[in-house]
Design a protein around this motif. Sequence first.
Motif, PDB file in Angstrom:
ATOM      1  N   ILE A   1      91.853  74.740  11.320  1.00 30.85           N
ATOM      2  CA  ILE A   1      93.144  75.067  11.948  1.00 30.85           C
ATOM      3  C   ILE A   1      94.162  75.162  10.807  1.00 30.85           C
ATOM      4  O   ILE A   1      94.856  74.187  10.497  1.00 30.85           O
ATOM      5  CB  ILE A   1      93.572  74.006  12.981  1.00 30.85           C
ATOM      6  CG1 ILE A   1      92.437  73.685  13.962  1.00 30.85           C
ATOM      7  CG2 ILE A   1      94.811  74.463  13.737  1.00 30.85           C
ATOM      8  CD1 ILE A   1      92.752  72.556  14.936  1.00 30.85           C
ATOM      9  N   PRO A   2      94.290  76.316  10.161  1.00 30.47           N
ATOM     10  CA  PRO A   2      95.123  76.425   8.960  1.00 30.47           C
ATOM     11  C   PRO A   2      96.605  76.135   9.184  1.00 30.47           C
ATOM     12  O   PRO A   2      97.263  75.572   8.309  1.00 30.47           O
ATOM     13  CB  PRO A   2      94.905  77.881   8.504  1.00 30.47           C
ATOM     14  CG  PRO A   2      93.612  78.288   9.143  1.00 30.47           C
ATOM     15  CD  PRO A   2      93.555  77.568  10.445  1.00 30.47           C
ATOM     16  N   ASP A   3      97.148  76.495  10.324  1.00 32.63           N
ATOM     17  CA  ASP A   3      98.585  76.325  10.559  1.00 32.63           C
ATOM     18  C   ASP A   3      98.901  74.881  10.939  1.00 32.63           C
ATOM     19  O   ASP A   3      98.340  74.342  11.906  1.00 32.63           O
ATOM     20  CB  ASP A   3      99.040  77.264  11.681  1.00 32.63           C
ATOM     21  CG  ASP A   3     100.519  77.097  11.981  1.00 32.63           C
ATOM     22  OD1 ASP A   3     101.339  77.443  11.118  1.00 32.63           O
ATOM     23  OD2 ASP A   3     100.842  76.592  13.073  1.00 32.63           O
TER      24      ASP A   3
ATOM     25  N   VAL B   1      92.100  74.015   5.706  1.00 37.18           N
ATOM     26  CA  VAL B   1      91.539  75.152   4.976  1.00 37.18           C
ATOM     27  C   VAL B   1      90.279  75.622   5.683  1.00 37.18           C
ATOM     28  O   VAL B   1      89.673  74.879   6.463  1.00 37.18           O
ATOM     29  CB  VAL B   1      91.203  74.782   3.514  1.00 37.18           C
ATOM     30  CG1 VAL B   1      92.462  74.469   2.727  1.00 37.18           C
ATOM     31  CG2 VAL B   1      90.226  73.616   3.449  1.00 37.18           C
ATOM     32  N   SER B   2      89.870  76.845   5.376  1.00 37.39           N
ATOM     33  CA  SER B   2      88.610  77.357   5.915  1.00 37.39           C
ATOM     34  C   SER B   2      87.450  76.775   5.119  1.00 37.39           C
ATOM     35  O   SER B   2      87.435  76.847   3.889  1.00 37.39           O
ATOM     36  CB  SER B   2      88.576  78.891   5.837  1.00 37.39           C
ATOM     37  OG  SER B   2      89.514  79.456   6.717  1.00 37.39           O
ATOM     38  N   LEU B   3      86.496  76.183   5.815  1.00 38.32           N
ATOM     39  CA  LEU B   3      85.324  75.631   5.155  1.00 38.32           C
ATOM     40  C   LEU B   3      84.412  76.760   4.685  1.00 38.32           C
ATOM     41  O   LEU B   3      84.265  77.772   5.366  1.00 38.32           O
ATOM     42  CB  LEU B   3      84.570  74.722   6.119  1.00 38.32           C
ATOM     43  CG  LEU B   3      85.391  73.584   6.739  1.00 38.32           C
ATOM     44  CD1 LEU B   3      84.530  72.772   7.693  1.00 38.32           C
ATOM     45  CD2 LEU B   3      85.983  72.689   5.667  1.00 38.32           C
ATOM     46  N   VAL B   4      83.803  76.573   3.520  1.00 36.93           N
ATOM     47  CA  VAL B   4      82.926  77.604   2.962  1.00 36.93           C
ATOM     48  C   VAL B   4      81.569  76.988   2.641  1.00 36.93           C
ATOM     49  O   VAL B   4      81.473  75.818   2.261  1.00 36.93           O
ATOM     50  CB  VAL B   4      83.537  78.240   1.695  1.00 36.93           C
ATOM     51  CG1 VAL B   4      84.778  79.030   2.038  1.00 36.93           C
ATOM     52  CG2 VAL B   4      83.869  77.175   0.646  1.00 36.93           C
ATOM     53  N   PRO B   5      80.477  77.764   2.788  1.00 34.75           N
ATOM     54  CA  PRO B   5      79.127  77.224   2.576  1.00 34.75           C
ATOM     55  C   PRO B   5      78.879  76.679   1.179  1.00 34.75           C
ATOM     56  O   PRO B   5      78.020  75.805   1.003  1.00 34.75           O
ATOM     57  CB  PRO B   5      78.228  78.436   2.867  1.00 34.75           C
ATOM     58  CG  PRO B   5      79.031  79.300   3.783  1.00 34.75           C
ATOM     59  CD  PRO B   5      80.444  79.136   3.327  1.00 34.75           C
ATOM     60  N   THR B   6      79.604  77.165   0.163  1.00 36.16           N
ATOM     61  CA  THR B   6      79.389  76.625  -1.190  1.00 36.16           C
ATOM     62  C   THR B   6      79.701  75.140  -1.242  1.00 36.16           C
ATOM     63  O   THR B   6      79.165  74.420  -2.088  1.00 36.16           O
ATOM     64  CB  THR B   6      80.249  77.373  -2.227  1.00 36.16           C
ATOM     65  OG1 THR B   6      81.624  77.330  -1.817  1.00 36.16           O
ATOM     66  CG2 THR B   6      79.821  78.815  -2.365  1.00 36.16           C
TER      67      THR B   6
END
Length: 511
Positions: free
Chosen positions: A226-228, A38-43
Motif C-alpha cells: 500500500i504505497p500511499d 514499497v512494492s515487494l520484489v522477488p530479488t
Amino acid sequence: MRRILGIATAVLVLMILAGGVVGAAAAPEGQMTWGIHVSLVPTWFDPAETTGIVTPFMLMYAIHDAMVKPLPGNPLAPSLAESWTLSTDGLAYEFVLRNGVRFHNGDPVTAEDVKFSFERYRGAASKTFKERVAAVETSGSTRVRFRLKEPWPDFLTFYSSATGAGWIVPKKYVEKVGDDGFKKAPIGAGPYRFVSFTPGVELVLEAVDQYWRKVPQVKRLVFRTIPDPSTRFAALKRGEIDVSYWMTASLGEELRRTPGLTLKPALANNSYWVYFVDQWDPKSPWHDRRVRLAANYAIDRQAINQAETLGYSRMTYSLIPSHFEFFWQPPAIPYDRARAKQLLAEAGYPNGFDAGDFTCDAVHTGIAEPVANDLQAAGFRLKLRPLERASYNKGQVEKTFKNLVLSASAAFGNAPTRLEAFVVAGGAYVYGSYSDIDGLFREQATDLDRNIREARLHRIQQIGNEKAMFAPIWQFAAMGGFGPRVEESGLGLITGFPFSGPYEDVKLKAK
C-alpha cells in the motif's frame, strides 16, 4: 518401579529446565497483516542479491535465517551458528552449526549449505569478500572455517548483518530449481515458509512449527503493498491491516488521537544526508567547500524533524547512526540562512546559482521536499527529482546522478561498514574520495588493536566533517503504527531495525 518413576521425574525436570516439555508450546494461531510502503520484489527473497539497504531484511527475517544476526538486545546473536571462534592471528573464523535445524523442505542445514551460500553471494559487498577471504572450508556437516588473506576485524559484522552473505539457503534445492526458480518459490530456514506472492499486491507466509528459536505465535503473516500513506492509515483504521510502516507526521498525530491505534516510532539505522556528488569536479560550484558549508547551514533540521517525524528523529550530524560501533559525534550544525548566503557570496555567488537536479527516492520525498525548500530559500536554485525506487537504486549503483542526491542507508553494521560503502574509494555508492581518508581506512582495516582502530576511524569521520563532504540530515525515527488486535508488533525490538522483527516474537491479543 520407584527407580523408573525417579528417572522419569528427573528427565521431566531436565526438559523443563531446557525450555519446557516438548509439545507444550501453543500452536501458532491467527493472521497478522502489514501495510508495506514499497512494492515487494522477488530479488528480496534471495539473500545472494541483497544490496546495501535494509529493506530486504524485512522479508529475510521471516523466510530465512543467518549464521549470526541482530536480535533483541544483541547485535551479533548466535543463530544457525551456535558458536564461533577467531584464531589468535586473526586469520580464521570457525563456526559450529546448531544441531537439528532444517530448511522448510526438510533438508538439514549443513556446512555445505553455508559454504554454497557464501560463494553464491553477489550483493553489494561481494567484491569486498572476494578480496579478503582466501577460502571457505568445511569439516563434517557442522563446522565451517573462513580463512582470511589478512586480519579483518569487521568480517563478522559484514558477514552477519551488513550483507546477506551469512543468510543461508539450501544448496540442493537452489541447484535443482535455479536462481529464477528460487525467487518464485524460496525455501529458507526461518520462522515462516513461503505460501504465495502476488506482485504489487501481497506476500503470504505461514509459520514453521519447529523453528529452533521458538514456535511462532501467529499462524499466517500477510505483507500487503500500500504505497500511499493515507491509504495505509485508512486501512489500519478499518482493521484491514494490523501494522503500518512509514507514517507521516500528520497521520501519526491522527493515529495517536484514534482510539485503539498505537503510534510506535523506532529509532532506526536509517541515516539521511545530501551527497554533493560533483565536489571532485574543479569546474563545479560544489568543488568549493564554502558552497558545501552554505548548504549545511541552510537546512533547518529541527523544523523538518518536528514536521516530518514529530521530533522523534535524532540529530547526529553524521551519516553513521549514533549506536554504531566506532561512531564519532560531530559538532552540531546550526540553522543559519544568513551565514549560508554569506558563504555563497564569498564563493562568488552573491545571487545564488543554478544548482541543477536534487535526486531522491520517491519514498523519501517527504524528507527531500523541505530540504529542497530550505536550500532554495538560501539561493540554491534546484529542481527536486524523485525517482521510483528501482530507478533510484540503479542510478546510485551506476553513479549516474549529478549535482545533489538525497542519500540514505538503513543497513546494519558499524562505522567502517558505512564508511566503506559511502565514503572510501571503491565503495558501492562512492563518486569520489580523498587520499587522507583512504589511507587511514586502509590502515585501520587490518589493525587488531581496538583503541588504535577507533582513533583512526574517528579521525576519518572528523576529516569528512571538516571537508563538508555531506550535509547530514538526521538518524531517522521510523513512524510505525498498529491496531487493536496486536499485543506485540515487533516494532523496535531489534535495535536500529525499522521494521517488525523477529517475526516469531509478534503476537496477537487473546480473544
